[in-house]
Design a protein around this motif. Structure first.
Motif, short mmCIF file in Angstrom:
data_model
loop_
_atom_site.label_atom_id
_atom_site.label_comp_id
_atom_site.label_asym_id
_atom_site.label_seq_id
_atom_site.Cartn_x
_atom_site.Cartn_y
_atom_site.Cartn_z
N UNK A 72 0.84 -1.19 0.00
CA UNK A 72 0.00 0.00 0.00
C UNK A 72 0.87 1.24 0.00
N UNK A 73 0.52 2.18 -0.85
CA UNK A 73 1.12 3.51 -0.80
C UNK A 73 0.02 4.42 -0.26
N UNK A 74 0.26 4.95 0.94
CA UNK A 74 -0.73 5.78 1.61
C UNK A 74 -0.27 7.23 1.60
N UNK A 75 -1.09 8.13 1.07
CA UNK A 75 -0.75 9.55 1.13
C UNK A 75 -0.96 10.06 2.55
N UNK A 101 -11.93 -13.43 10.65
CA UNK A 101 -11.31 -14.65 10.16
C UNK A 101 -9.81 -14.58 9.89
N UNK A 102 -9.20 -13.41 9.92
CA UNK A 102 -7.80 -13.29 9.53
C UNK A 102 -6.99 -12.52 10.57
N UNK A 103 -5.71 -12.89 10.64
CA UNK A 103 -4.72 -12.06 11.31
C UNK A 103 -4.17 -11.12 10.25
N UNK A 104 -3.67 -9.95 10.69
CA UNK A 104 -3.14 -8.97 9.75
C UNK A 104 -1.76 -8.52 10.24
N UNK A 105 -0.81 -8.52 9.32
CA UNK A 105 0.57 -8.15 9.61
C UNK A 105 0.96 -6.98 8.71
N UNK A 106 1.65 -6.01 9.26
CA UNK A 106 2.09 -4.83 8.52
C UNK A 106 3.61 -4.68 8.67
N UNK A 107 4.27 -4.34 7.58
CA UNK A 107 5.70 -4.01 7.63
C UNK A 107 5.88 -2.70 6.87
N UNK A 108 6.34 -1.67 7.58
CA UNK A 108 6.50 -0.35 6.97
C UNK A 108 7.78 -0.33 6.14
N UNK A 109 7.62 -0.11 4.85
CA UNK A 109 8.75 -0.13 3.91
C UNK A 109 9.39 1.25 3.75
N UNK A 110 8.56 2.29 3.79
CA UNK A 110 9.04 3.68 3.69
C UNK A 110 8.11 4.56 4.49
N UNK A 111 8.67 5.58 5.12
CA UNK A 111 7.87 6.54 5.86
C UNK A 111 7.46 6.02 7.21
N UNK A 130 3.57 13.84 6.97
CA UNK A 130 3.39 14.81 5.88
C UNK A 130 3.90 14.31 4.54
N UNK A 131 4.32 13.04 4.49
CA UNK A 131 4.79 12.50 3.21
C UNK A 131 4.21 11.10 3.01
N UNK A 132 4.15 10.63 1.77
CA UNK A 132 3.60 9.30 1.51
C UNK A 132 4.37 8.21 2.27
#
Length: 152
Positions: A38-41, A53-63, A97-99
């Protein structure tokens, strides 16, 4: 250069201006996980919700991404991760303040079809109101409960 139809099939749009690129589908992983980048503004992110029904995992790649998980707020910078067990209220938002760019992975992969809410036939994001209508329509079918707007 124009994108191919195949690459557009892997793009979804999220609430708040997010652009999602599917990197692993249920069929590619034997239904073990579904993942997208995901690219989030600034200001982008989903409403407060749960997954039955699901577990959710996040890994921040930038920002950086700010997470709200079961009432706790945590800012995660590039290289950091967050995990949300099934059934736990959560959301995330780019409060910077940045993507930001984040890898999002669900296990198991049954949720994949839910993200069809963000499909576009034109290559550009559907209006926010259309995305939210689609989210509210598909959420019950995929075990999601939308609890309200993001508290972030």
């Amino acid at each position: 250069m124009l994108e191919t139809v195949a690459s557009l099939e892997r793009i979804r749009f999220g609430p708040g201006g997010g652009v999602y690129r599917i990197v692993a589908t249920a069929s590619e992983t034997g239904n073990t996980h579904f993942a997208f980048e995901a690219i989030e503004p600034p200001g982008g992110g989903p409403p407060l919700h749960t997954h039955a029904n699901e577990e959710e995992f996040f890994h921040v790649l930038e920002g950086e991404i700010t997470f709200w998980v079961d009432g706790r707020v945590r800012r995660v910078n590039e290289g950091g991760s967050a995990f949300v067990p099934r059934g736990v209220p959560h959301c995330f938002k780019n409060c910077s303040r940045r993507p930001a760019r984040v890898l999002v992975m669900f296990t198991p992969a049954n949720i994949e079809g839910f993200f069809n809410y963000g499909e576009s036939t034109t290559g550009s994001a559907p209006p926010e109101s259309v995305l939210m209508d689609r989210i509210n329509l598909l959420a019950p079918k995929y075990g999601l409960e939308i609890l309200g707007p993001s508290p972030l």
